[in-house]
Enzyme design. Structure first.
Site, PDB file in Angstrom:
ATOM      1  N   GLY A   1       0.820  -1.207   0.000  1.00 42.29           N
ATOM      2  CA  GLY A   1       0.000   0.000   0.000  1.00 42.29           C
ATOM      3  C   GLY A   1       0.850   1.250   0.000  1.00 42.29           C
ATOM      4  O   GLY A   1       1.643   1.467   0.917  1.00 42.29           O
TER       5      GLY A   1
ATOM      6  N   GLU B   1     -18.899  17.767   1.632  1.00 38.36           N
ATOM      7  CA  GLU B   1     -18.082  18.487   0.660  1.00 38.36           C
ATOM      8  C   GLU B   1     -18.607  18.298  -0.758  1.00 38.36           C
ATOM      9  O   GLU B   1     -18.649  19.251  -1.553  1.00 38.36           O
ATOM     10  CB  GLU B   1     -16.635  18.018   0.792  1.00 38.36           C
TER      11      GLU B   1
ATOM     12  N   GLY C   1      -0.304   4.383   0.170  1.00 36.50           N
ATOM     13  CA  GLY C   1      -1.086   5.512   0.642  1.00 36.50           C
ATOM     14  C   GLY C   1      -0.302   6.314   1.670  1.00 36.50           C
ATOM     15  O   GLY C   1       0.923   6.227   1.753  1.00 36.50           O
TER      16      GLY C   1
ATOM     17  N   VAL D   1      -1.987  -7.789  -4.509  1.00 42.13           N
ATOM     18  CA  VAL D   1      -1.756  -8.816  -3.496  1.00 42.13           C
ATOM     19  C   VAL D   1      -3.032  -9.632  -3.306  1.00 42.13           C
ATOM     20  O   VAL D   1      -4.130  -9.076  -3.213  1.00 42.13           O
ATOM     21  CB  VAL D   1      -1.316  -8.168  -2.166  1.00 42.13           C
TER      22      VAL D   1
ATOM     23  N   ASP E   1      -6.467   2.750   7.415  1.00 39.81           N
ATOM     24  CA  ASP E   1      -7.860   2.298   7.379  1.00 39.81           C
ATOM     25  C   ASP E   1      -7.995   0.792   7.546  1.00 39.81           C
ATOM     26  O   ASP E   1      -9.095   0.280   7.713  1.00 39.81           O
ATOM     27  CB  ASP E   1      -8.511   2.707   6.057  1.00 39.81           C
TER      28      ASP E   1
END
Length: 421
Positions: A12, A172, A14, A80, A301
């Site tokens: 990941g 938003e 991120g 993965v 997360d």
């Protein structure tokens, strides 16, 4: 680099994965950074791509470019499929694998439709650049179709935008779509008045921005309603199909629906047979390791941990970065033969934009709203972007929107006018 460096595999790219990689610079490690996409994405501004305020290149960076000066980092563009914890190997979809000494799972989250995955076809969520450009297309095509529509009921449906979920992303999106309809687009069309578009924000809970203080939540709702958003609270959506949504026993016809109501963690817990909460987040130990596997960390997360004064750590970018920093320090300490303490999250505040000149900020004791909060929100987001060019591009785009009410990224891609919608 040493002859046999410690092998760190990070899944990941991120916020958490990149932070771990950055913080391990100079350590005697060989890092393999794996992601199924070739770019790092600044997710907090993803909704601005979806609403034509920013271009995709303003909020994403190729991972290889970010790692170009890190010879100890190997970047793999791969998906993965699992982890063999006994053999210490990460497995890929094509059957190949890569071994590790330490594994960091920073695999993020996906949309959660609470048992109604079939809704995703009609109400897409917002997690990737592909999601953002798809939503941008849906939003812009809705106005284009309405311009040609002669049936009043069908035209009204095309000009109705439904956002399910009133967290920061939902708020938003709703605020920005309303401002597009009321300020950006009116002069562009001849057969429709875009200011008659309906933007409906539906929330099953009792208030918008549930993670903010009550007074800021109330301010956000009032501000949304002032700019033309219809806020529906305490009503759960019970059906979504091609023609619209059902909530509170009533149907609302709409052609553009967006899901912002929930997320589910990646399958990391399933890969390891590890304990997880209802959203699939791995329940990690206080040092962010998987119970029974001290060489495997999980962050962002992907995890559930009560490390914020006994409360759950929120799934936001600053939390993932703090966890990535902690994991890197723990790895370095282990290589030195020392130890680190448990992870403790430090909350810097919560921010949400309502409109182009309105935002709310909750710093705990200090709470801000309105235009000054919007400026602080903007400065904070620009600060965390990578590179001077991106900071300048985003700042100029926002300044243009602020002064002229124009959004330069109003491009319909991924198809032509022949697509039925």
């Amino acid at each position: 680099m040493t002859a046999n460096p410690h092998r760190v595999v990070i899944v990941g790219a991120g916020f958490g994965g990149l932070e771990t990689t950055y913080r391990l610079a100079g350590s005697p490690v060989a890092i393999t950074l794996i992601d199924r996409r070739n770019h790092h994405l600044f997710q907090p501004l993803l909704y601005q791509v979806a609403t034509a305020s920013l271009a995709t290149s303003d909020i994403a960076w190729p991972v290889r470019y970010l790692m170009r000066d890190r010879p100890e980092v190997t970047t793999l563009f791969a998906t993965v499929s699992g982890v063999d914890a006994e053999r210490r190997a990460v497995q890929f979809e094509d059957g190949s694998e890569v071994p590790y000494d330490t594994l960091v799972l920073a695999t993020g989250a996906r949309h959660a439709y609470f048992g109604h995955d079939e809704w995703e076809k009609w109400a897409p969520g917002l997690k990737t650049l592909e999601d953002a450009t798809t939503l941008r297309r849906h939003i812009l095509v809705a106005f284009e179709r309405a311009e040609r529509e002669t049936d009043p009921a069908r035209r009204a449906a095309r000009l109705t935008f439904v956002i399910v979920g009133a967290g920061p992303t939902g708020v938003e999106l709703a605020g920005t779509i309303a401002e597009m309809a009321h300020h950006t687009l009116p002069g562009d069309f001849r057969n429709i008045d875009t200011r008659k578009a309906r933007v409906v924000l539906i929330e099953a809970g009792p208030r918008v921005l549930a993670g903010f203080a009550d007074d800021l939540s109330a301010y956000a709702r009032e501000s949304l309603e002032k700019i033309g958003v219809e806020v529906v609270l305490g009503q759960a959506v019970t059906e979504i199909d091609r023609e619209g949504v059902v909530y509170g026993g009533q149907r609302l016809n709409a052609k553009t629906m967006i899901w912002a109501a929930g997320v589910r963690a990646s399958p990391a817990a399933e890969w390891l047979g590890a304990p997880a909460d209802r959203a699939g987040r791995v329940q990690v130990a206080d040092d962010l390791t998987i119970p029974g596997y001290p060489e495997i960390f999980a962050i962002g997360d992907t995890v559930a941990i009560n490390a914020w004064e006994g409360k759950p750590v929120p799934g936001i970018a600053p939390a993932a970065k703090q966890q990535g920093r902690h994991v890197a320090e723990t790895i370095k300490a282990r290589l030195r033969g020392t130890a680190t303490g448990p992870f403790r999250y430090k909350h810097a505040g919560s921010l949400a934009q309502i409109g182009k000149r309105l935002a709310v900020i909750d710093f705990g004791r200090v709470k801000l709203r309105g235009t000054i909060a919007w400026w602080i929100w903007g400065i904070a987001h620009i600060y965390f972007l990578i590179g001077l060019r991106h900071r300048m591009a985003v700042a100029l785009s926002w300044l243009w929107i602020y002064v002229r009410d124009q959004r330069a990224a109003r491009l319909i891609t991924q198809g032509s006018s022949k697509v039925v919608g």
